[in-house]
Design an enzyme around this catalytic site. Structure first.
Site, PDB file in Angstrom:
ATOM      1  N   ASP A 189      -1.062  -6.224  -0.609  1.00 52.54           N
ATOM      2  CA  ASP A 189      -1.325  -5.388   0.731  1.00 52.54           C
ATOM      3  C   ASP A 189      -2.678  -5.222   1.013  1.00 52.54           C
ATOM      4  O   ASP A 189      -2.848  -4.467   0.208  1.00 52.54           O
ATOM      5  CB  ASP A 189      -0.693  -4.105   0.753  1.00 52.54           C
ATOM      6  CG  ASP A 189       0.570  -4.662   2.239  1.00 52.54           C
ATOM      7  OD1 ASP A 189       0.419  -5.371   3.406  1.00 52.54           O
ATOM      8  OD2 ASP A 189       1.125  -3.051   1.586  1.00 52.54           O
ATOM      9  N   GLU A 220      -2.237  -5.240   8.307  1.00 52.63           N
ATOM     10  CA  GLU A 220      -1.612  -5.611   9.357  1.00 52.63           C
ATOM     11  C   GLU A 220      -2.098  -5.078  10.874  1.00 52.63           C
ATOM     12  O   GLU A 220      -3.151  -5.548  10.629  1.00 52.63           O
ATOM     13  CB  GLU A 220      -1.461  -3.408   9.425  1.00 52.63           C
ATOM     14  CG  GLU A 220      -0.424  -3.186   7.947  1.00 52.63           C
ATOM     15  CD  GLU A 220       0.209  -1.553   7.920  1.00 52.63           C
ATOM     16  OE1 GLU A 220       0.707  -0.407   6.752  1.00 52.63           O
ATOM     17  OE2 GLU A 220      -0.445  -0.844   9.225  1.00 52.63           O
ATOM     18  N   ASP A 230       0.409  -1.247   0.028  1.00 50.07           N
ATOM     19  CA  ASP A 230      -0.194  -0.223   0.332  1.00 50.07           C
ATOM     20  C   ASP A 230       0.953   1.276   0.057  1.00 50.07           C
ATOM     21  O   ASP A 230       0.571   2.441  -0.309  1.00 50.07           O
ATOM     22  CB  ASP A 230      -0.978  -0.371   1.543  1.00 50.07           C
ATOM     23  CG  ASP A 230      -0.150  -0.064   2.626  1.00 50.07           C
ATOM     24  OD1 ASP A 230       1.586   0.404   2.611  1.00 50.07           O
ATOM     25  OD2 ASP A 230      -1.212  -0.112   3.658  1.00 50.07           O
ATOM     26  N   GLU A 265       8.588  -4.008  11.354  1.00 53.16           N
ATOM     27  CA  GLU A 265       9.268  -3.087  10.883  1.00 53.16           C
ATOM     28  C   GLU A 265       9.685  -1.765  11.499  1.00 53.16           C
ATOM     29  O   GLU A 265       8.663  -1.879  12.372  1.00 53.16           O
ATOM     30  CB  GLU A 265       7.479  -2.538   9.917  1.00 53.16           C
ATOM     31  CG  GLU A 265       8.405  -0.460   9.360  1.00 53.16           C
ATOM     32  CD  GLU A 265       7.375  -0.263   8.285  1.00 53.16           C
ATOM     33  OE1 GLU A 265       7.508   0.398   7.700  1.00 53.16           O
ATOM     34  OE2 GLU A 265       6.580  -0.965   7.648  1.00 53.16           O
TER      35      GLU A 265
END
Length: 289
Positions: free
Chosen positions: A83, A115, A44, A182
């Protein structure tokens, strides 16, 4: 050529390092796959590096599907991971499964990524039960940038690090075949990698991860708005492209392009006949070839 699958990535843990790159179109997919990338992430992040948005929140399902289809057409071997954009999986489990399924059915992806930690475990379990391979993502989660207060390193305290380790474990138990880590301290990423049975893919998470992912445009120096600390720029194609484009504009204005080698010409007999016809105002019985 055998297509890389989610089970292949799972089996690679502890055997070899995994290389992942983002890709947003056919050409990028071809280049990244030819380089040997195991996985292509239709991230994304395209909202920022391709569409020009300030963050990743604005990209839509239809835009993500459009780019996923393009990448899938360019990838003959690598696993294409799509994503899921903001609000495509958070509202309800049923909606999450439906949208994830669209990436496989319409986008021709081989897996999806979303996520979040324990809060998205119900969605992951439902997706996996529906036959959809899922990759998790914890640490700095860009879709939560408003709540996080910006793009900052996460899990810097012991308490936050323990929570992240537990979240990663929950994602693995829910059925994820891999987890992106991340912007977290390398020491925390090393513990997560040791504690969970699925590959960890780091981006700003140190060398202990089972693999690494970077944004295509960052690797090649094609995005100049900012450059995160964790990025290694392997080329500066942006500067090279700017120089080439400037030279093109200059040559057009000086009338040195196109040159003789770039044009098409008529043979002398046809040219003479053409000029005669034009001088006479054309002919109703003119032949075309």
């Amino acid at each position: 050529m055998k297509r890389v699958t989610a089970p292949d990535m799972l089996a690679a843990k502890g055997e070899r390092k995994l290389a992942m790159l983002t890709a947003y179109d056919y050409a990028a997919a071809r280049l990244a796959e030819a380089a040997g990338a195991d996985m292509l992430l239709v991230g994304d992040s395209l909202a920022m590096v391709v569409l020009g948005h300030e963050d990743t929140l604005s990209v839509t399902m239809e835009e993500m599907l459009h780019h996923t289809r393009a990448v899938a057409r360019g990838a003959n071997r690598a696993l294409v991971v799509a994503d899921m954009p903001f609000l495509s999986y958070q509202v309800s489990v049923a909606e999450a499964v439906t949208n994830a399924g669209r990436f496989l059915k319409e986008g021709r992806a081989g897996a999806i990524k979303l996520e979040g930690g324990r809060e998205v475990a119900p969605q992951i379990r439902a997706m996996v039960a529906a036959g959809i391979p899922v990759m998790g993502h914890v640490g700095l989660t860009p879709q939560h940038v408003a709540a996080l207060g910006g793009y900052r390193v996460q899990s810097k305290t012991a308490e936050a690090a323990v929570t992240l380790v537990e979240d990663a474990r929950i994602l693995a138990e829910a059925g994820c075949f891999g987890v992106v880590l991340e912007c977290i301290p390398a020491e925390v990423a090393a513990v997560v990698t040791e504690r969970i049975p699925v590959p960890t893919i780091g981006i700003g998470a140190g060398p202990a991860c089972d693999g690494q992912v970077l944004v295509f445009h960052d690797v090649l120096g094609l995005f100049d708005r900012f450059c995160p600390k964790f990025v290694k720029q392997y080329a500066n194609l942006g500067a090279m492209a700017q120089e080439a484009l400037t030279q093109y504009v200059d040559e057009v204005r000086k009338n040195t392009f196109p040159g003789p080698e770039h044009i098409f010409t008529m043979d002398e007999k046809a040219l003479a006949h053409f000029r005669t016809m034009v001088d006479r105002g054309g002919s109703s019985d003119a032949q075309t070839a």
